[in-house]
Design an enzyme around this catalytic site. Structure first.
Site, mmCIF file in Angstrom:
data_model
loop_
_atom_site.group_PDB
_atom_site.id
_atom_site.type_symbol
_atom_site.label_atom_id
_atom_site.label_comp_id
_atom_site.label_asym_id
_atom_site.label_seq_id
_atom_site.Cartn_x
_atom_site.Cartn_y
_atom_site.Cartn_z
ATOM 1 N N LYS A 77 39.533 -47.378 -5.827
ATOM 2 C CA LYS A 77 38.186 -46.810 -6.222
ATOM 3 C C LYS A 77 37.653 -47.481 -7.464
ATOM 4 O O LYS A 77 38.342 -48.041 -8.346
ATOM 5 C CB LYS A 77 38.601 -45.197 -6.849
ATOM 6 C CG LYS A 77 37.499 -44.594 -7.314
ATOM 7 C CD LYS A 77 37.887 -42.986 -7.704
ATOM 8 C CE LYS A 77 36.730 -41.978 -7.869
ATOM 9 N NZ LYS A 77 37.008 -40.737 -8.450
ATOM 10 N N SER A 152 34.876 -36.831 -5.743
ATOM 11 C CA SER A 152 34.169 -38.111 -5.814
ATOM 12 C C SER A 152 34.652 -39.678 -5.443
ATOM 13 O O SER A 152 34.144 -40.422 -5.249
ATOM 14 C CB SER A 152 34.073 -38.433 -7.610
ATOM 15 O OG SER A 152 35.369 -38.445 -7.987
ATOM 16 N N SER A 176 38.720 -34.336 -6.689
ATOM 17 C CA SER A 176 38.326 -35.841 -6.092
ATOM 18 C C SER A 176 39.130 -36.406 -5.379
ATOM 19 O O SER A 176 38.638 -37.348 -4.642
ATOM 20 C CB SER A 176 37.778 -36.338 -7.280
ATOM 21 O OG SER A 176 36.277 -35.910 -7.701
HETATM 22 N N1 GLN Z 1 33.925 -32.328 -8.212
HETATM 23 C C1 GLN Z 1 34.193 -32.271 -9.074
HETATM 24 C C2 GLN Z 1 33.114 -32.767 -10.423
HETATM 25 O O1 GLN Z 1 32.279 -33.149 -10.038
HETATM 26 C C3 GLN Z 1 35.570 -32.696 -9.603
HETATM 27 C C4 GLN Z 1 35.247 -34.314 -9.788
HETATM 28 C C5 GLN Z 1 36.600 -35.169 -9.800
HETATM 29 O O2 GLN Z 1 37.708 -34.649 -9.580
HETATM 30 N N2 GLN Z 1 36.470 -36.402 -10.411
HETATM 31 O O3 GLN Z 1 33.443 -32.470 -11.666
#
Ligand code: GLN
Length: 495
Positions: A77, A152, A176
């Site tokens: 990532k 994400s 994410s």
């Molecule tokens: N979807 C969640 C957010 O927008 C989790 C994101 C993540 O785990 N980085 O914060």
């Protein structure tokens, strides 16, 4: 050559000289070149570096290198700093940023002989559930390119699902890794908070951020995790918890669990919607394998989403204050004053969702509101942790859906941030409690994958992975590939 092998299969092929790491890497790079224009899973493909690393791995293998990851290509990532390679975090702010050092997680994998294919797409600063918040464009779900891959870590999940990488790294702050794993039909593990060093991982919400792994099976995750986990003096929140099993995992195949008590949180199993059939049949598979299923209660999980968005926003607002246009990152043209430099660099560098989090997070921390929001959220976080600890006094693991539904259509939720936040309803509680949790494929609905979430007590990755491995011995949901069998009957449905 067949690149669709397990990591153990790839390692055997490399050792037996059925193929070289250069051949394997070149085959994956060719697939990336072919598919990435449509999928947009990679922001940066490091083809030359990958082939050099593969050649070095081939030499090491010829010299008898023993690491199971030697010569195995992986995708990272784009939140992990990689020395000499652009690290954008999905943001215009870091579009030109070349990291001067390596993250501990990726440095350890490189030391084990892994080959870096490139840096995967993601929601900007890891804020999002659909990968539509990336400055580098949305990512397609390989099962249906009109749908999101989740976020994400959408690029990593997409890359593994599409066969562009046998495994990939992601990060999980509120879901994410697990949510995109579920949407893309792959396995994904978020380890216990502190299990993997956060050093060199661009910070979003430091009390929640954790690096983890996407792969096609629990066994493959268990091959990667031990090489990146463990105490790191460079991250004061990394844990010194010793785990002989993790070390053993580098040389022994993952076992399977065949007994134990699994808790079903009644708050989750009330209204499962489209996940019902798959979840129920997964429960039957687990029961038939020897697990005992019992009801548990997590009375405060309803408050998890607001609690998370206050804490994560507050931490993000302070973490992201470092992007001031001065030391690194985007700088506006012709600043007229220091104030102008800050204002325009940040206005131009950050996207809309990141600005929303900075604003709400700053508000939650401001004088007069701190007690009402931030402090209260911390208290709720503690209650949620205690719910889990109480449940784990009675059960070894908890299961839940990973997501409320299959992958949604691109564009459907972009104008409704609250609906987007609701996507994380099942993943955020374990994040707030710092618990290890994973998602594994457990069925399909309308031909699209669904995930089963396994949540364990702190440092119970072994139990999670062995239970997942047992499930994956009994089922073949993790073997399904996008586009292979579009007419196959939905799972779990048994109707
Ligand atoms: N979807 C969640 C957010 O927008 C989790 C994101 C993540 O785990 N980085 O914060």
């Amino acid at each position: 050559m067949d690149t669709d092998l397990s990591l153990a299969g790839l390692a055997t092929g490399l050792r037996e000289r059925s193929f070289s790491s250069v051949e394997l890497t070149a085959a994956l790079l060719a697939q990336i070149a072919e598919r990435n224009p449509q999928l947009n899973a990679f922001i940066t493909v490091t083809a030359d570096e990958a082939l050099q690393q593969a050649a070095a791995a081939d030499a090491a293998l010829a010299g008898g290198a023993s690491s199971a990851l030697c010569g195995i290509p992986l995708a990272y990532k784009d939140i992990f700093c990689t020395r000499g390679v652009r690290t954008t975090c999905g943001s215009r702010m870091l579009e030109e940023f070349i990291a001067p050092y390596d993250a501990t997680a990726t440095a350890r994998l490189a030391a084990a002989g892994a080959v870096m294919l490139g840096k995967t797409n993601m929601d900007e600063f890891a804020m999002g559930s659909s990968n539509e918040n990336s400055h580098f464009g949305a990512v397609a779900n390989p099962w249906d390119d009109t749908r999101v891959p989740g976020g994400s870590s959408g690029g990593s999940a997409c890359a593994v699902a599409a066969g562009l990488a046998p495994a990939a790294l992601g990060t999980d702050t509120g879901g994410s890794i697990r949510q995109p794993a579920a949407f893309c039909g792959v396995s994904g593990l978020k380890p216990t908070y502190g299990r993997v060093s956060r050093y060199g991982m661009v910070a979003f919400a430091s009390s929640l951020d954790q690096a983890g792994v996407f792969a096609r099976s629990a066994a493959d995750i268990a091959t990667v995790l031990p090489h990146m986990a463990g105490f790191d003096p460079l991250d004061s929140t990394s844990s010194e918890h010793e785990d002989p099993w993790l070390d053993a995992c580098t040389t022994q195949p993952l076992g399977t669990a065949r007994s134990g008590r699994i808790g079903l949180p009644k708050q989750y199993f009330r209204d499962l919607g489209v996940t019902e059939a798959s979840l129920q049949s997964a429960c039957r598979v687990l029961e038939a394998s020897g697990f005992e299923l019992v009801d548990v209660s997590l009375p405060h999980v309803d408050a998890a989403i607001p609690c998370y968005y206050i804490i994560a926003g507050a931490e993000a607002s302070t973490n992201l204050s470092r992007y001031d246009g001065v030391r690194f990152g985007h700088r506006c043209d012709n600043p007229q004053s220091l104030e102008d430099l800050y204002r325009r660099s940040r206005s131009e560098g950050f996207g809309a969702e990141v600005k929303r989090r900075i604003l709400t997070g700053t508000y939650a921390l401001s004088v007069g509101y701190y007690d009402a929001y931030y402090l209260k959220a911390q208290k709720i976080r503690r209650l949620i942790q205690q719910d889990f600890l109480a449940a784990f006094a009675d059960v070894d693991l908890i299961i839940a859906p990973t997501t409320p539904d299959i992958a949604f259509k691109r564009g459907d939720l972009v104008d409704d941030p609250v609906a987007m936040y609701q996507q994380d309803i099942y993943t955020i509680p374990a994040s707030l409690a710092g618990l290890p949790a994973m998602s594994i494929p457990c069925g399909t609905h309308r031909g699209l994958p669904l995930g089963l979430q396994l949540i364990g007590p702190h440092f119970a990755e072994k139990r999670l992975l062995e239970t997942a491995a047992s499930f994956q011995q009994q089922t073949d949901w993790h073997q399904q590939r996008p586009g292979q069998n579009p007419q196959a009957a939905d799972s779990g449905s048994e109707t």
